[in-house]
Structure formats: C-alpha cells, structure tokens
Design a protein around this motif. Structure first.
Motif, PDB file in Angstrom:
ATOM      1  N   TYR A  14     -62.482  29.332  71.203  1.00  0.00           N
ATOM      2  CA  TYR A  14     -63.610  29.476  70.298  1.00  0.00           C
ATOM      3  C   TYR A  14     -63.240  30.295  69.058  1.00  0.00           C
ATOM      4  O   TYR A  14     -62.492  31.271  69.135  1.00  0.00           O
ATOM      5  N   LEU A  15     -63.828  29.899  67.940  1.00  0.00           N
ATOM      6  CA  LEU A  15     -63.872  30.732  66.745  1.00  0.00           C
ATOM      7  C   LEU A  15     -65.294  31.257  66.658  1.00  0.00           C
ATOM      8  O   LEU A  15     -66.244  30.470  66.566  1.00  0.00           O
ATOM      9  N   LEU A  35     -66.613  26.104  67.050  1.00  0.00           N
ATOM     10  CA  LEU A  35     -67.144  27.198  66.251  1.00  0.00           C
ATOM     11  C   LEU A  35     -68.435  27.629  66.928  1.00  0.00           C
ATOM     12  O   LEU A  35     -69.390  26.850  67.030  1.00  0.00           O
ATOM     13  N   VAL A  36     -68.470  28.865  67.413  1.00  0.00           N
ATOM     14  CA  VAL A  36     -69.640  29.379  68.118  1.00  0.00           C
ATOM     15  C   VAL A  36     -70.382  30.337  67.202  1.00  0.00           C
ATOM     16  O   VAL A  36     -69.793  31.308  66.705  1.00  0.00           O
ATOM     17  N   VAL A  54     -60.721  40.842  67.699  1.00  0.00           N
ATOM     18  CA  VAL A  54     -59.882  39.642  67.796  1.00  0.00           C
ATOM     19  C   VAL A  54     -59.467  39.255  66.374  1.00  0.00           C
ATOM     20  O   VAL A  54     -60.032  39.738  65.397  1.00  0.00           O
ATOM     21  N   PRO A  55     -58.470  38.373  66.218  1.00  0.00           N
ATOM     22  CA  PRO A  55     -57.974  38.061  64.875  1.00  0.00           C
ATOM     23  C   PRO A  55     -59.039  37.459  63.962  1.00  0.00           C
ATOM     24  O   PRO A  55     -59.863  36.647  64.386  1.00  0.00           O
ATOM     25  N   LYS A 113     -60.929  32.665  76.335  1.00  0.00           N
ATOM     26  CA  LYS A 113     -61.425  31.482  75.629  1.00  0.00           C
ATOM     27  C   LYS A 113     -61.596  31.718  74.127  1.00  0.00           C
ATOM     28  O   LYS A 113     -61.989  30.805  73.403  1.00  0.00           O
ATOM     29  N   VAL A 114     -61.320  32.935  73.660  1.00  0.00           N
ATOM     30  CA  VAL A 114     -61.575  33.294  72.260  1.00  0.00           C
ATOM     31  C   VAL A 114     -60.289  33.252  71.451  1.00  0.00           C
ATOM     32  O   VAL A 114     -59.295  33.879  71.816  1.00  0.00           O
ATOM     33  N   MET A 115     -60.321  32.512  70.335  1.00  0.00           N
ATOM     34  CA  MET A 115     -59.186  32.450  69.428  1.00  0.00           C
ATOM     35  C   MET A 115     -59.305  33.480  68.315  1.00  0.00           C
ATOM     36  O   MET A 115     -58.313  34.109  67.935  1.00  0.00           O
ATOM     37  N   GLY A 116     -60.498  33.657  67.764  1.00  0.00           N
ATOM     38  CA  GLY A 116     -60.645  34.587  66.654  1.00  0.00           C
ATOM     39  C   GLY A 116     -62.085  34.722  66.209  1.00  0.00           C
ATOM     40  O   GLY A 116     -63.008  34.171  66.820  1.00  0.00           O
ATOM     41  N   GLN A 117     -62.275  35.488  65.146  1.00  0.00           N
ATOM     42  CA  GLN A 117     -63.596  35.718  64.570  1.00  0.00           C
ATOM     43  C   GLN A 117     -63.588  35.318  63.101  1.00  0.00           C
ATOM     44  O   GLN A 117     -62.567  35.407  62.422  1.00  0.00           O
TER      45      GLN A 117
END
Length: 344
Positions: A13-14, A71-72, A55-56, A39-43
């Motif tokens: 997720y972004l 995209l959440v 997070v990145p 499950k999180v890729m970044g913000q």
C-alpha cells in the motif's frame, strides 16, 4: 442471511495522508502501519504535513514503478470527505493501475470519470465503508458465546488498538477468540467486518447482532468500539453498538492527558469513574451481567519512567487491571476475562 463486509486489498500500500497535521485524523494510516507493516510500501504527504508514519515518502509514480498495489486514503476527517486537492493524486494513481481504497463516507465511483479511468487501467475502486444490505432491527435476545466491547469517553483514543491487542493476548493464552471490526481501518486490517457508523440508525443494534452472532459458549468475540456515549456528535452509534453487542464485559480506553472531546473543545470529558458507571447502567439494558474488565491506557504522552507508576496507581484506584495495549500488551485484561468467564 446478512453477511459481513469482506475486503480483499491488493498490497503493498501507498498511504495517502496529504497535509494532515493531526494524528487523530490519520488513524487509518497509523493503524495499518502498526498492525500490518509488511503490507505498507510508503506514505504520500503534501507540503505542511506534520504527521509522519515512519515509512518512506513516495510519489504515485515512484510507488507504481516499484509494484505498489493500492493507494489507501489514510485519513478519517470529520465528515468523512476527500479534500478537493486530493482528487488529482487519486486520479493519477488510478490511471497508473493502483487500486483506490477508501474508508470514508463518500463513494469513489461518484467522482466524475474516476470509474472509467480505473476500469481502463484494470484498477479497482474499493469502498470499505459500505454496510451490507438487509440488516435487521435488533431483537435484544440473549445469544451464546462471550463478548467484550472496547469503549471510551471519546473517539480516536485506542478502542481499535485495544481490541486488536486483547484479541492477540486471548489467543496467546489459548482462548478461542475473534476480532470483530466495526470501522474502516479495522476492516482493512482484519479483512472483514461491518462499518457500524455507516449503518442507518434504526439498524445499528441489529448490525451488531449480525457482527457477533451466537457462538460456542467458550468463544470470545472482541468487538471494536465506535464513537462514545459521551460524545455530542457520535453517541448514537456507540449506544446502538453496545445494546446490539450485549457485551459480557467491556474495557475502557483512556488517555490521561486528554481533558476535552477531540475537536469539540467546549465539551469536557467525564471522570473515569463516571465512564465506567454509565456504561454499566446502559449496558445492563441488554445484558444484566455486564462488567468492566479493565482499563486500557494510552501512556504515550507520559514520560517513560512515569508509565508503570501511573498504571499501578490507576489499578489501585479502580481495582481493575490497567495496561497500555501497545507498550506492554493486554495480557492482564485477557487473564481477567478468561478467569471471570470460565467461572460462569
């Protein structure tokens, strides 16, 4: 038969938090990072954002290039709408093939052109805050199984985190437990649930009965609370959820540094004793045997060396186990619940 809302999200997720400066309203993103960080890729943040998820930072293009799945929308502002300035980013993400996931009261497909863009890019529009059809009016009849509800004097004070931590602690102790999500973030974490605050008022208690049906006598449902019976705006959902849940026990979530209702500074919060007694009085309407099982305290604002003394003092004052569900876990309350339920 009415079933729970089930969601299958596409990771990683972004998390879109925009220019949010108040962590209270970024609870969706913070909850996902806390409970399913894998499950999180970044913000994705805008200029002026004070909230940092740890997070990145990434753009839509960077996330898409690295295989991002969704995209959440990671905020839950008052009123549950998307700021106008966000739609360009959301549209860009859909065009790049990312699923768009929203837990707000709006419907993504109502945005002109967004559904066509997503369809052409083989992306989905996922609205988590959509209750199932055919919900009944609550009947108030007793049902088998045990239920624990998390409650509080205010919103965004730890009800979801406490329910998740308590569910985990019960499982660790060998209890047969299920976490019952009632809000968008909990549903995203658990993969199923029922968005109680999106249910028409007459059916809230019935929705709670559907969410936590009859079960084996030894089974424990841990139900995520919503709103607060003391809240000037969100008391209705809290009372309906309590009456429909018919909890055998409740856990009070408490922030020792919060004096007024978040976002409603003209409303002071009641003392902890009043919070417990009022929930007992109202909860007895559908479960005369309801009891308070403990206090879950958010001690993050206290100095580290003051955490344990505060919990011990509060336990002495209330006669209840007092824990911080994130810092130390919920084992003490889980043991209290198992001990009381097994003696019945």
């Amino acid at each position: 038969m009415t079933t729970l809302t089930r969601v299958q999200l596409k990771p990683p997720y972004l998390l879109l938090i925009g220019a949010e400066s108040d962590a209270t309203y970024a609870k969706t993103a913070l909850g996902i990072v806390q409970w399913c960080p894998e499950k999180v890729m970044g913000q994705l943040r805008f200029d002026g954002a004070d909230v940092d998820l740890g997070v990145p930072d990434m753009s839509v293009a960077e996330a898409a290039a690295q295989g991002c799945g969704s995209l959440v929308i990671g905020v839950a502002p008052v009123g549950g709408t998307v700021p106008d300035s966000w739609w360009a980013i959301i549209t860009e993400a859909a065009r790049a093939g990312l699923d768009i996931v929203s837990g707000l009261h709006i419907r993504l497909a109502d945005r002109d052109g967004l559904a066509d863009i997503a369809r052409n890019a083989h992306a989905r529009l996922v609205d988590v805050r959509v209750p199932p059809k055919g919900l009944p009016v609550g009947n108030g009849k007793p049902r088998t199984g045990k239920r624990i509800l998390t409650v509080a004097a205010d919103c965004a004070i730890g009800k979801k985190y406490t329910a998740l931590a308590l569910h985990r602690a019960l499982q660790d102790l060998g209890a047969d437990s299920t976490y019952r999500a009632t809000g968008q973030t909990g549903i995203m974490i658990a993969g199923e649930g029922l968005p109680i605050d999106a249910v028409v008022a007459d059916f809230i208690s019935g929705a709670a009965e559907v969410l936590s049906p009859a079960a084996d006598p030894a089974h424990i449902d841990v139900i995520e609370g919503q709103g607060s019976i003391f809240h000037p705006g969100y008391s209705g959902v809290a009372l309906g959820l309590m009456h429909g849940s018919q909890p055998d026990g409740f856990v009070v979530c408490h922030d020792p540094l919060r004096a007024v209702v978040s976002g409603w500074p003209h409303y002071r919060l009641p003392p902890l004793e009043e919070v417990i007694e009022t929930h007992l009085a109202l909860g007895r309407r559908t479960n005369p045997a309801i009891r308070c099982l403990g206090i879950a305290v958010n001690t993050s604002g206290l100095p580290a060396d003051a955490r344990q003394p505060h919990l011990e003092q509060l336990a002495a004052e209330t006669g209840l186990p007092c824990i911080d569900p994130v810092a130390i876990g919920a084992e003490a309350i889980a043991r209290n619940a198992i001990g009381q339920f097994l003696t019945e």
